[in-house]
Structure formats: structure tokens, C-alpha cells
Scaffold this active site. Sequence first.
Site, PDB file in Angstrom:
ATOM      1  CE  LYS A   1       7.388  -1.634   2.902  1.00 32.75           C
ATOM      2  NZ  LYS A   1       6.447  -2.532   3.500  1.00 32.75           N
TER       3      LYS A   1
ATOM      4  CE  LYS B   1      -1.877  -9.491   3.281  1.00 34.34           C
ATOM      5  NZ  LYS B   1      -2.283  -8.336   2.931  1.00 34.34           N
TER       6      LYS B   1
ATOM      7  CG  ASP C   1      -1.649  -8.103   7.627  1.00 33.70           C
ATOM      8  OD1 ASP C   1      -1.694  -7.513   6.680  1.00 33.70           O
ATOM      9  OD2 ASP C   1      -2.891  -8.444   7.327  1.00 33.70           O
TER      10      ASP C   1
ATOM     11  CB  ALA D   1      11.545 -14.563  -0.816  1.00 38.98           C
TER      12      ALA D   1
ATOM     13  CG  ASP E   1       3.680  -6.614   4.409  1.00 34.42           C
ATOM     14  OD1 ASP E   1       3.092  -6.228   4.031  1.00 34.42           O
ATOM     15  OD2 ASP E   1       4.148  -5.326   5.148  1.00 34.42           O
TER      16      ASP E   1
ATOM     17  CB  SER F   1      -1.422  -0.268   1.095  1.00 30.59           C
ATOM     18  OG  SER F   1      -0.624  -0.681   2.106  1.00 30.59           O
TER      19      SER F   1
ATOM     20  CB  THR G   1      -5.183  -8.899   5.466  1.00 31.47           C
ATOM     21  OG1 THR G   1      -4.500  -7.962   5.261  1.00 31.47           O
ATOM     22  CG2 THR G   1      -6.254  -9.028   3.988  1.00 31.47           C
TER      23      THR G   1
ATOM     24  CB  SER H   1       6.290  -0.206  -0.040  1.00 27.17           C
ATOM     25  OG  SER H   1       5.920  -0.831  -0.026  1.00 27.17           O
TER      26      SER H   1
ATOM     27  CD  GLU I   1      -2.532 -12.215  -0.022  1.00 26.79           C
ATOM     28  OE1 GLU I   1      -3.053 -13.235   1.010  1.00 26.79           O
ATOM     29  OE2 GLU I   1      -3.202 -11.376   0.074  1.00 26.79           O
ATOM     30  CG  ASN I   2       2.175 -10.187   4.224  1.00 23.31           C
ATOM     31  OD1 ASN I   2       2.390  -9.490   3.031  1.00 23.31           O
ATOM     32  ND2 ASN I   2       1.381 -10.257   5.092  1.00 23.31           N
TER      33      ASN I   2
ATOM     34  CD  GLU J   1       2.758 -11.771  -2.957  1.00 22.30           C
ATOM     35  OE1 GLU J   1       3.073 -11.110  -3.253  1.00 22.30           O
ATOM     36  OE2 GLU J   1       2.193 -12.843  -3.171  1.00 22.30           O
TER      37      GLU J   1
HETATM   38  C1  LIG Z   1       5.205  -8.961   0.371  1.00 25.66           C
HETATM   39  C2  LIG Z   1       4.832  -8.080  -0.164  1.00 25.66           C
HETATM   40  N1  LIG Z   1       5.881  -8.919  -2.074  1.00 25.66           N
HETATM   41  C3  LIG Z   1       6.714  -9.843  -2.025  1.00 25.66           C
HETATM   42  N2  LIG Z   1       7.526  -8.696  -0.455  1.00 25.66           N
HETATM   43  C4  LIG Z   1       8.912  -9.022  -0.456  1.00 25.66           C
HETATM   44  C5  LIG Z   1       9.788  -9.664  -1.687  1.00 25.66           C
HETATM   45  C6  LIG Z   1       9.007 -10.633  -2.530  1.00 25.66           C
HETATM   46  C7  LIG Z   1       9.319 -11.085  -3.395  1.00 25.66           C
HETATM   47  C8  LIG Z   1       8.609 -11.413  -4.510  1.00 25.66           C
HETATM   48  C9  LIG Z   1       8.631 -12.591  -5.812  1.00 25.66           C
HETATM   49  C10 LIG Z   1      10.207 -12.485  -5.860  1.00 25.66           C
HETATM   50  N3  LIG Z   1      10.477 -13.492  -6.957  1.00 25.66           N
HETATM   51  N4  LIG Z   1       8.598 -13.814  -7.730  1.00 25.66           N
HETATM   52  C11 LIG Z   1       8.411 -12.945  -6.201  1.00 25.66           C
HETATM   53  C12 LIG Z   1       6.741 -11.128  -4.452  1.00 25.66           C
HETATM   54  C13 LIG Z   1       6.098 -10.423  -4.049  1.00 25.66           C
HETATM   55  C14 LIG Z   1       7.465 -10.254  -2.294  1.00 25.66           C
HETATM   56  C15 LIG Z   1      10.951 -10.615  -1.831  1.00 25.66           C
HETATM   57  O1  LIG Z   1      11.445 -11.358  -2.405  1.00 25.66           O
HETATM   58  N5  LIG Z   1      11.856  -9.780  -0.294  1.00 25.66           N
HETATM   59  C16 LIG Z   1      11.228  -8.798   0.559  1.00 25.66           C
HETATM   60  C17 LIG Z   1      10.213  -8.557   0.413  1.00 25.66           C
HETATM   61  C18 LIG Z   1       9.456  -7.934   1.270  1.00 25.66           C
HETATM   62  C19 LIG Z   1      10.459  -7.247   2.509  1.00 25.66           C
HETATM   63  C20 LIG Z   1       9.340  -6.024   2.975  1.00 25.66           C
HETATM   64  C21 LIG Z   1       9.665  -6.443   4.579  1.00 25.66           C
HETATM   65  C22 LIG Z   1      10.128  -5.203   4.243  1.00 25.66           C
HETATM   66  C23 LIG Z   1       4.341  -6.825  -0.630  1.00 25.66           C
HETATM   67  C24 LIG Z   1       3.061  -7.320  -1.578  1.00 25.66           C
HETATM   68  C25 LIG Z   1       3.794  -5.891   0.705  1.00 25.66           C
HETATM   69  C26 LIG Z   1       5.196  -5.752  -1.688  1.00 25.66           C
END
Ligand SMILES: C[C@@H](Nc1nc2c(c3cc(-c4cn[nH]c4)ccc13)C(=O)N=C/C2=C\CC1CC1)C(C)(C)C
Length: 311
Positions: free
Chosen positions: A60, A156, A154, A111, A172, A41, A194, A43, A158-159, A115
Site C-alpha cells: 500500500k 463492506k 467500514d 490477497a 482497510d 482514496s 460507506t 493510496s 470491497e474490504n 475482493e
Molecule cells: C481495499 C483495497 N483493495 C485491495 N487492498 C489490498 C489487496 C488487494 C488485492 C486485490 C487483488 C488481488 N488480486 N486481484 C485483485 C484487489 C484489491 C486489494 C491485497 O492483496 N492486500 C492488501 C490490501 C490492502 C491493505 C490495506 C490494509 C492496508 C483498496 C480498494 C482500498 C485499495
Amino acid sequence: PPAQPAASGARGPPHDSTGRQSARKRAVTDFEFGQTLGEGSYSTVVEATEKATGRVYAAKILDKRHIIKEKKIKYVNIERDILQALLHPFIVRLHYAFQDSQSLYFVIDLASNGELLSWIRKLGGLSEDCARFYLAEIIEAVEYMHMERTLHRDIKPENILLGSDMHILVTDFGTAKMFKRDEAEQRAYSFVGTAEYVSPELLTDKAADRNSDLWAVACVAYQLLTGRPPFKGSNEYQTFQKVLKLNYSFPPDMPPHARDLIERILVLEPENRLGSTQRGGFGELKAHPFFQDFDWHDLPSRTPPPMAGAA
Ligand SMILES: C[C@@H](Nc1nc2c(c3cc(-c4cn[nH]c4)ccc13)C(=O)N=C/C2=C\CC1CC1)C(C)(C)C
């Protein structure tokens, strides 16, 4: 000071004035930013390659003006402090934090398998063995957070991300709450998670505690096996009504032990949930028949089962 002679060999991180080892600060120019991985939301998360080492991270990126306008500075500082304080193989690590004129940057573990939600959707629910393995990793990660006096608030799919080794990386923490050592009150009143994963007590008296994270873990457990969350209305209000009335049901093919485990957690009174703080914590979850013959020892070094869909 006069320019230091170029030291031969590898130098450790420079020492700051107090002589403490401080990781060298990084800046935007140290990284090459790539594809967008996710949108939050407040970032955007993008791939970030450190030029000097070729290491690939996730960055991020938060827009400072937006953060200020939306009065979210507090949440940004909370997330940074909690990310720095939590050190666990199943929780993303903050490597660097810096800013430029318009943005804040958190450089975090990448990662690379994305997700958990994407895998659940792709496979329509996981096999019982996969669901058991990933539920065990989630329980360990949440148990660690709670031991560090932190509520995620939170949880879920997605996190819950998956690293290149297919182990989980919980992320998250912008809405997490870390209690201070002496803070007696272990309940937080400022945030609702959520809809599909929010606990009844959060909707009635707004008070979240460890048992609220436990409720969300049970909702994720249900979704790991069936491919969808237990409480899902046509809109947020309908979803809240289903939660408050405990209005959910199991598909006929739900493995009996999994059904029993989830039924014992999705209980309206927080203290009566299996694994609640009042009942002694997550130990009784790990001892449930669903985890019979499951080896809880040293999960981070285990090879995850090959990702497979429900039969
Ligand atoms: C949940 C988050 N989504 C994501 N947050 C992070 C990812 C991430 C990676 C992929 C991905 C990798 N390959 N394909 C998809 C898809 C979504 C991701 C990552 O690799 N490393 C740190 C992250 C977040 C760090 C945050 C604690 C500060 C939202 C939706 C909020 C943006």
C-alpha cells in the site's frame, strides 16, 4: 564497529542495541513493484515482490505530500498501529513499513483472489452454502476485532479480500478505531462509513459502536445472497433515507432462515439487534437456525466450499 565476520549458516534477524530481536528493516530497493491491485482514496495498492526471497506481497503506497495536504497523517498512523496489533488468520498482516522521499510503504499479505465484491458481482450472489461459509468467516473476523477493542467502521465487500486459499482477509483499517484498555467509552464519533452499509445511529447521532459493525455485517449477508446491498438509492442522500426508514425488502426466493437472521439484525435500535453487545454479543448469531449444523470449529483450517453462484 569493525566489520563483523560473515557468520556461517542462517542468521536470525539482527539484534538491535537493546538485544531485542528486531525484524531487519526493509527499503524500497528490496522490492520490485508490479501491477496495481486497487486504488484507495489516499493510496494505491500494488503487487510487490521481495527480491531476496521472491515472496510476493501487496504494497500500500501513500503519497506523503497528499497525506500531509489532506491532514490524514493521523489516519495513516492509526492504520499502521491497528494492522500491527491485530493478528488473526482472517485479517491482513503488516509485514514491513518504510518510506522514501515521496511515499510511505506498507508491505502486506497479498490477497491473490481479490475482493469478495468481484466474486459476488461475477456470480450475481452466492449459493446459500457459500454465503453461509463466508458470513461465518466475516463474523469470526469482526468478533476478533471487537475482542481487541477495535471497531472497523467500514465493513463492506470491497474490504473483504480472498487469499490464495480462498479464506477471507479483512482489510482497510484507515478508518478503524482502537479503544485503549482503560477507555470506558466504547463509542466513536469521528467517522461515517460507506452509505450502503452505514447504520442509522451513525446518521442520527454520529455514534458508532460494535453494533454499527454488526449492522454492516447484516448488509453484507444480504448482498452475499442477493448480489446487491439492502439499501441502495440513486445517490448517497437517497441511500441514507432508505437506511433511516429501514426501507428495504427481500426477494421472494430468499432462504427463510437467512431472511430471519438478517431481519433480526437490521433493527433501528442498536441494542435490540441480534448479536448486539447488550444482548451478549455474536454468540447468538452463531446459534441462529441459519447456522444449524454449521461447524464453527477451526474455520481457518477448513477447505472453503467451491465458489458457486445462487441457484
Ligand atoms: C481495499 C483495497 N483493495 C485491495 N487492498 C489490498 C489487496 C488487494 C488485492 C486485490 C487483488 C488481488 N488480486 N486481484 C485483485 C484487489 C484489491 C486489494 C491485497 O492483496 N492486500 C492488501 C490490501 C490492502 C491493505 C490495506 C490494509 C492496508 C483498496 C480498494 C482500498 C485499495
